[in-house]
Structure formats: C-alpha cells, structure tokens
Design an enzyme around this catalytic site. Structure first.
Site, PDB file in Angstrom:
ATOM      1  N   ASN A 213      29.937 -76.702 -73.036  1.00 45.11           N
ATOM      2  CA  ASN A 213      29.430 -75.407 -73.498  1.00 45.11           C
ATOM      3  C   ASN A 213      28.301 -75.610 -74.495  1.00 45.11           C
ATOM      4  O   ASN A 213      27.915 -76.748 -74.790  1.00 45.11           O
ATOM      5  CB  ASN A 213      30.572 -74.569 -74.099  1.00 45.11           C
ATOM      6  CG  ASN A 213      31.213 -75.279 -75.271  1.00 45.11           C
ATOM      7  OD1 ASN A 213      30.579 -75.526 -76.285  1.00 45.11           O
ATOM      8  ND2 ASN A 213      32.491 -75.640 -75.129  1.00 45.11           N
ATOM      9  N   ASP A 282      38.469 -74.142 -72.636  1.00 42.78           N
ATOM     10  CA  ASP A 282      39.788 -73.554 -72.373  1.00 42.78           C
ATOM     11  C   ASP A 282      40.452 -74.209 -71.170  1.00 42.78           C
ATOM     12  O   ASP A 282      41.661 -74.385 -71.139  1.00 42.78           O
ATOM     13  CB  ASP A 282      39.648 -72.049 -72.130  1.00 42.78           C
ATOM     14  CG  ASP A 282      39.258 -71.323 -73.410  1.00 42.78           C
ATOM     15  OD1 ASP A 282      39.824 -71.666 -74.463  1.00 42.78           O
ATOM     16  OD2 ASP A 282      38.374 -70.440 -73.357  1.00 42.78           O
ATOM     17  N   LYS A 346      43.707 -63.563 -83.515  1.00 41.81           N
ATOM     18  CA  LYS A 346      43.675 -65.026 -83.273  1.00 41.81           C
ATOM     19  C   LYS A 346      44.372 -65.781 -84.384  1.00 41.81           C
ATOM     20  O   LYS A 346      45.074 -66.757 -84.166  1.00 41.81           O
ATOM     21  CB  LYS A 346      42.219 -65.479 -83.124  1.00 41.81           C
ATOM     22  CG  LYS A 346      42.095 -66.847 -82.483  1.00 41.81           C
ATOM     23  CD  LYS A 346      40.730 -67.082 -81.900  1.00 41.81           C
ATOM     24  CE  LYS A 346      40.507 -66.283 -80.631  1.00 41.81           C
ATOM     25  NZ  LYS A 346      39.211 -66.459 -80.031  1.00 41.81           N
TER      26      LYS A 346
HETATM   27  O1  C5P Z   1      41.349 -69.586 -78.569  1.00 43.74           O
HETATM   28  P1  C5P Z   1      39.991 -69.858 -79.111  1.00 43.74           P
HETATM   29  O2  C5P Z   1      39.260 -70.954 -78.354  1.00 43.74           O
HETATM   30  O3  C5P Z   1      39.113 -68.671 -79.289  1.00 43.74           O
HETATM   31  O4  C5P Z   1      40.279 -70.402 -80.585  1.00 43.74           O
HETATM   32  C1  C5P Z   1      39.293 -70.878 -81.438  1.00 43.74           C
HETATM   33  C2  C5P Z   1      39.875 -71.777 -82.484  1.00 43.74           C
HETATM   34  O5  C5P Z   1      40.892 -72.629 -81.959  1.00 43.74           O
HETATM   35  C3  C5P Z   1      38.844 -72.736 -83.022  1.00 43.74           C
HETATM   36  O6  C5P Z   1      39.220 -73.082 -84.341  1.00 43.74           O
HETATM   37  C4  C5P Z   1      38.955 -73.908 -82.079  1.00 43.74           C
HETATM   38  O7  C5P Z   1      38.451 -75.109 -82.671  1.00 43.74           O
HETATM   39  C5  C5P Z   1      40.438 -73.970 -81.846  1.00 43.74           C
HETATM   40  N1  C5P Z   1      40.827 -74.444 -80.501  1.00 43.74           N
HETATM   41  C6  C5P Z   1      41.482 -75.631 -80.353  1.00 43.74           C
HETATM   42  N2  C5P Z   1      41.890 -76.042 -79.109  1.00 43.74           N
HETATM   43  C7  C5P Z   1      41.673 -75.273 -78.013  1.00 43.74           C
HETATM   44  C8  C5P Z   1      41.003 -74.061 -78.156  1.00 43.74           C
HETATM   45  C9  C5P Z   1      40.585 -73.661 -79.413  1.00 43.74           C
HETATM   46  O8  C5P Z   1      41.667 -76.340 -81.347  1.00 43.74           O
HETATM   47  N3  C5P Z   1      42.074 -75.686 -76.847  1.00 43.74           N
END
Ligand code: C5P
Length: 408
Positions: A213, A282, A346
């Site tokens: 990304n 994700d 979140k």
């Molecule tokens: O769920 P989302 O990606 O929006 O969450 C963002 C936060 O979670 C950020 O702090 C990101 O670094 C962390 N994150 C993580 N592992 C993932 C997805 C997000 O540590 N697989």
C-alpha cells in the site's frame, strides 16, 4: 529542528581538515533559527578562513583572548556567558588534551574553562586520524572530559583525508544537528524502551509480485526520531520504505505482516511502550507461488484467494505484559471520513488506551499531518503541523499519560 530556534551557540573550531564541514554546520544552524558565534584557534585558521565563517554566521569571528573589540577585554567571559551551549566542531586530539588538562592559554580553551559549568553545556565533535583516535592517551582524555561534564558526540567511521579508513571522522553536519536537537530535548521518555511499527507490509503473490500500500512510513519514523530525542531506547520494525534510519534508532526491516508480528512479539517482551503506525495489509494471498506465475497467452487471468492477516496491535494489546500495565499500547487509524467515530470504535476493538486518528489521503506520503487523539475519556486534536512536530507532541502526550498511569 524547531527545538534549536532562538538558541545561541558558541561554535569553536580547532585545527583539522573537518573545519570545512563546520561551514555547512553554521548554515544548518542558521536555517534552524539558531545564532552562532564562531571562535577559531590559530590552527583552525590554517584550514578555513575567518572570512568564510564570518560571512556564514553574520558575526565577526573571535580568535584571540586579547581582542580589543571587547570593552572590558574579556572575550572569554562575555562570549561564554551569553551562550546556550559551546560546541567544539571539529575537536582535535590536541584540543581535547588541552580540555582534559584545563589548559587556557588561548581564547577557545580559555572560554571553555571560564564558562559557567552548570548553565552552559560543552559539546564535542571530535575529528582526527584513526590511530590518533584509538590512542590510549586520546581515549583517556575523552573519558576525563566526559567525567568533567562534556558531552562527547561520537565520531563517524570511514575514509579519512589521510587516505586511511577507520573511526575518527567528524560526524556529518546533519548528524551533529540531530545530536544537538536531541541534546536540547527534554528527556520525557528517559528509561523507556519504545517499540514502533512503521510503513506498509508486502504480501508476496510470487517471487516478483506482491500486494502492498501507499504508506510512506514517515509518521512512524518521525515518532521513532522524537522518542529517541526524548531519551528512549527505540526499536523500529519497518516494512519496505525508502527512508534513512533515524540516528540512534535500532531498525529491524521486515516484509510481510506475519514477519512483522513475529518480530514485534519477541521485541515486545522488553518494551514499555508500543506504538503501531504500520499500515498492515488486512489480507494476504492464501498461497504464494514458488515461481513467477506466467502469462500463457490464453487470455486467462489467475484467480487469487485471500486470507486475513493477524492483527499485530490487537495481539500485543491482549498480551500479559500489556494487560498487567507493563506495556502501554498506542494504535493508529487512517480513515477517510467520520474520524472520531471510527477512531473511537477502533480503540475499543483493539483494546488500547490511546488511538491516534488521521485522514489517510491527507497523510500518506506527506510531510505534514493532523492528528486526533482518542482515549476512554474523550478526544484532543493536534492541528496540522510537520510530522516531526506532531511526533514530539505525541511523545509528550504519551509521557504525561504514563506518568499519570504509574501515579508518578
Ligand atoms: O484495523 P486497522 O488496520 O484500521 O487498524 C489500524 C491500527 O492497527 C494501526 O495501529 C495498525 O498499525 C494496527 N494494525 C496491526 N495489524 C493489522 C492491522 C492493523 O497492527 N493486521
């Protein structure tokens, strides 16, 4: 380098070829808003002229303790009293020896000795041949001046003007600037071990392709830099980004989310603060082909199946260390709308005390940003500023929360 704005430095040059770097250093200091009074030894004037240094600093250079321009003829007193710090760059082996002995038979060593020791710090950027640097007499002198309260900034390693290669080069001007900024930064995170994730992850499809990304890593790298300047020991687990490692920060490069999780899980064992800024993918391809997937000319496209990646932040936040209060976890959220609502949700979902929201398209690849700090009690905005400035504010905020949590 806002931290250096308004500071007044005496920059002392002793004799060494590295004097040419000090010209650039003066320019960087001026750009950062600091004023500089240059003082040169006789030997330094063999390497660079006072005219150059005067033109760059905008102030007449001092070189003699008998300078009649001073009404009281006490340049050593006047110059040292008005300084926020005295920086000797380059600091030659001979000048170091003079400092170690407390000699004061010329202006620069005289003003170092005459400075109010509690109020005007002395910083040294040594520069010399590698044999001179390694000599027991030099090492003994370094230990002595450090015991006497000087801050020795260290040296670089590499090719030297004499043709030899090794330790003893003066730090580059930008490195000295970073050390100065760190020196003047309040040590709000002294004793803390900060673990940070940054950048994107890379999820392989085959050996030459993958899913990633647009995260540049700039925010995470800025936080690593600010935390180190605030006195923390910093480990930065970074996905693939083209950014230089901040000075004094330990960087561990990773690619996939699973590799990031594995690295973070082991590093978190000794961390006291975890800040997750990485834009972790994700999903990843359910399988990664051993060899490059070939186009066969039939017009058929390959079908990719995906599986969900582990949530690194949620997993660390659920660990015994975080749950027992030994590890303070901070998450980030990049949203495109309804920032407060999404960030608050979140924060609860990830199980962290603090979540920092920002608008994704406004931050990816940019040098500035705006942040929204969301905790159990409400939210606070950090208005648009450079990422390093925001990082400093975030570090100060986290330090205050830690003090509060620990009841200090
Ligand atoms: O769920 P989302 O990606 O929006 O969450 C963002 C936060 O979670 C950020 O702090 C990101 O670094 C962390 N994150 C993580 N592992 C993932 C997805 C997000 O540590 N697989």
């Amino acid at each position: 380098m806002q931290i250096l704005a308004g500071k007044h430095l005496v920059l002392g040059l002793s004799g060494g070829i590295a004097c040419y770097k000090s010209a650039e250093l003066v320019r960087l200091l001026a750009k950062a808003g600091a004023s500089v009074q240059v003082v040169m030894t006789e030997a330094a004037e063999q390497f660079i002229t006072p005219v150059t240094m005067q033109a760059l600093s905008g102030r007449a250079v001092y070189g003699s303790q008998w300078d009649a321009r001073e009404a009281n003829n006490m340049a050593h007193i006047n110059l040292s009293r008005e300084a926020d710090a005295v920086l000797i760059a380059p600091c030659s082996a001979d000048f170091l020896a003079r400092l170690a002995q407390g000699r004061c038979d010329e202006l620069l060593s005289l003003l170092c000795l005459a400075r109010p020791i509690e109020r005007v710090p002395l910083l040294l950027a040594p520069a010399m041949n590698r044999e001179m640097w390694a000599h027991p007499a030099t090492q003994r002198n370094l230990a002595q001046v450090a015991r006497d309260g000087a801050a020795v900034l260290g040296v670089g390693c590499g090719e030297q003007a004499c043709g030899e290669t090794g330790d003893g080069r003066m730090l580059e001007p930008a490195e000295i600037m970073e050390e100065l900024a760190a020196f003047f930064t309040p040590k709000l995170l002294a004793g803390e071990q900060v673990l940070i994730t940054a950048g994107p992850t890379f999820e392989a499809i085959d050996p030459v392709r993958g899913i990633t990304n647009l995260s540049s890593g700039k925010m995470g790298f800025a936080i690593a830099r600010a935390a180190r300047q605030a006195g923390a020991e910093v480990t930065l687990v970074s996905g693939p980004v083209h950014l230089p490692t901040p000075r004094g920060v330990r960087r561990i490069p990773v690619d996939s989310a699973r590799k990031m999780l594995e690295t973070v899980t082991s590093q978190a064992q000794k961390a006291s603060i975890f800040i997750a800024t990485a834009a972790v993918a994700d999903w990843r391809p359910a399988s990664s082909a051993e060899h490059k997937i070939k186009k066969d000319g039939s017009g058929q496209v390959p079908t990719l199946a995906f599986v969900e990646n582990p949530d690194i932040l949620a997993s660390v936040a659920a660990s015994a260390r975080a749950q027992s209060g030994q590890l303070y976890c901070v998450g980030f959220a990049a949203e495109s709308e309804n920032l407060l609502e999404h960030a608050a949700a979140k924060r609860a979902r990830k199980g962290v005390p603090l979540l920092v929201g920002n608008i994704g398209p406004d931050t990816f690849g940019q040098d500035d940003n705006a942040l929204l700090l969301v905790d159990a009690g409400g939210h606070r905005e950090l208005p648009r500023a450079s990422k390093i400035e925001l990082a400093r504010q975030l570090v100060a905020d986290i330090a205050a929360r830690l003090r509060h949590t620990r009841g200090a």
